[in-house]
Design a protein around this motif. Sequence first.
Motif, mmCIF file in Angstrom:
data_model
loop_
_atom_site.group_PDB
_atom_site.id
_atom_site.type_symbol
_atom_site.label_atom_id
_atom_site.label_comp_id
_atom_site.label_asym_id
_atom_site.label_seq_id
_atom_site.Cartn_x
_atom_site.Cartn_y
_atom_site.Cartn_z
ATOM 1 N N LYS A 16 25.398 5.400 69.257
ATOM 2 C CA LYS A 16 24.900 6.598 68.584
ATOM 3 C C LYS A 16 23.457 6.421 68.116
ATOM 4 C CE LYS A 16 28.590 5.261 65.395
ATOM 5 N NZ LYS A 16 29.850 5.521 64.817
ATOM 6 N N TYR A 74 26.880 -9.198 56.597
ATOM 7 C CA TYR A 74 27.756 -8.134 57.123
ATOM 8 C C TYR A 74 29.090 -8.686 57.656
ATOM 9 C CZ TYR A 74 28.556 -4.209 60.499
ATOM 10 O OH TYR A 74 29.070 -3.172 61.234
ATOM 11 N N ASN A 78 33.007 4.875 71.076
ATOM 12 C CA ASN A 78 33.893 4.625 69.925
ATOM 13 C C ASN A 78 35.312 5.072 70.244
ATOM 14 O OD1 ASN A 78 31.262 5.891 67.857
ATOM 15 N ND2 ASN A 78 31.852 3.743 67.999
ATOM 16 N N ALA A 102 33.792 2.640 57.274
ATOM 17 C CA ALA A 102 33.073 1.450 56.770
ATOM 18 C C ALA A 102 31.711 1.857 56.214
ATOM 19 C CB ALA A 102 32.952 0.415 57.882
ATOM 20 N N VAL A 157 44.458 -3.497 61.612
ATOM 21 C CA VAL A 157 43.402 -2.999 60.715
ATOM 22 C C VAL A 157 42.106 -2.837 61.495
ATOM 23 C CG1 VAL A 157 41.963 -3.557 58.710
ATOM 24 C CG2 VAL A 157 44.376 -4.114 58.665
ATOM 25 N N SER A 158 41.403 -1.726 61.244
ATOM 26 C CA SER A 158 40.081 -1.597 61.841
ATOM 27 C C SER A 158 39.247 -0.590 61.053
ATOM 28 C CB SER A 158 40.182 -1.177 63.315
ATOM 29 O OG SER A 158 38.997 -1.522 63.982
ATOM 30 N N ILE A 165 39.403 -7.145 56.812
ATOM 31 C CA ILE A 165 40.542 -7.445 57.684
ATOM 32 C C ILE A 165 41.562 -8.320 56.963
ATOM 33 C CG2 ILE A 165 41.196 -8.664 59.813
ATOM 34 C CD1 ILE A 165 38.249 -7.975 60.792
ATOM 35 N N ILE A 192 35.340 1.949 61.110
ATOM 36 C CA ILE A 192 34.250 2.550 61.889
ATOM 37 C C ILE A 192 33.182 3.019 60.916
ATOM 38 C CG2 ILE A 192 35.405 4.838 61.966
ATOM 39 C CD1 ILE A 192 34.184 5.014 64.897
ATOM 40 N N VAL A 222 31.936 0.708 76.793
ATOM 41 C CA VAL A 222 31.445 1.888 77.519
ATOM 42 C C VAL A 222 29.924 1.846 77.455
ATOM 43 C CG1 VAL A 222 31.401 4.421 77.530
ATOM 44 C CG2 VAL A 222 33.518 3.217 76.938
ATOM 45 N N GLY A 226 36.791 2.909 73.326
ATOM 46 C CA GLY A 226 36.880 1.496 72.958
ATOM 47 C C GLY A 226 37.789 1.238 71.770
#
Length: 329
Positions: A198, A128, A20, A42, A7-8, A136, A10, A186, A23
């Motif tokens: 960003k 947060y 992004n 997200a 699970v993830s 998760i 962004i 990165v 990674g």
Amino acid sequence: MSKEIMVSGIQPTGTFTLGNYIGAVRGWARLQDEYDCAYFIADLHSLTVRMDPAQLRAQSLEAYALLLSCGLDPEKTLLFVQSHVPTHAEMGWIMSCYTQFGELSRMTQFKDKSAAHADNINAGLFTYPSLMAGDILLYQAHYVPVGEDQRQHLEITRDIAQRINSVCGDVLRVPEAYIPKTGGRVMSLQDPSKKMSKSDENTNAWITIIEDPKVIVNKFKRAVTDSEKEVVFREGKDGINNLMVIYSSVTGKTMEEIEREFEGKGYGDFKVAVGEAVAEELAPVREKYNDLMKNRDYLNEVMKKGDEAAYKISVRTLSKLKKKLGLLV
Ligand code: TYM
């Protein structure tokens, strides 16, 4: 035997960067056959900083299209929008009741973000990580594929899960971070001591994954390095190390192979080669994105299916947990 779960998420705070992509998101696409995967936009997390509503709305749809453009297949993988699946907010509240003030105070992301937005240190910014833990734990994830900067949030997620399990038996799986060996962090092309982000005001510091190929090459040409000449991976050569990590991630070459390839050549040749390799890797992503954005009905239809499927799965854990905690169900 069923597959293990990944699970993830962004945030839709702008077009995904190369950070992004290397990674996290690129790995998500590669893992979707091996694991049962759930990935989401997200957007609730993005409310912790002030964003123009119209911009947030547009960027959320764009971010969803970007996931598909990076090769995620809605037939194989659960792809949804966090705010469309109400179990996330509900689970987040429960998680916040099992998270300690002291733990949240130690989060480096909270410290960084509250310094950057000193006029808006809201409660959501503070809690947060509890919302993220809920994201998760709702899916009983085994692994969470993220970049290095999310490691601390994964540690707190594990602590919360263990704490809840110690109160109500093994109701939540304790997940592990899944961070790439190369490219988990990165760095900025303009200041290689900072992560590529960003939110960096200097547009030369980052590359988006749908950027024009010429712009990509030019940004790499302008990348900050050092006053030496040799392309070698060595402590103290942060700029070159970062470019080597990027080049290695997109070409699959090892550091030794890269050193050999550029032996006797200068930084100029190397930077162009990195830029071209990145542009080539991202060309299909950009193409697919442009096609998808012409077909919003399709995007909305796929999104709705993903949202509904995510609700059905996540409500199982939420109901079980509520019962165990003594809520009347
Ligand atoms: P976000 O939106 O900041 O970033 C998304 C993913 O990209 C990774 N990443 C990087 N990886 C390498 N180098 C970089 N320069 C770089 N920049 C970003 C991040 O580590 C992340 O994996 N809190 C999360 C979103 C989230 C989430 C979750 C993630 C919400 N709930 C549950 C996992 C599980 C975030 O803000 O990521």
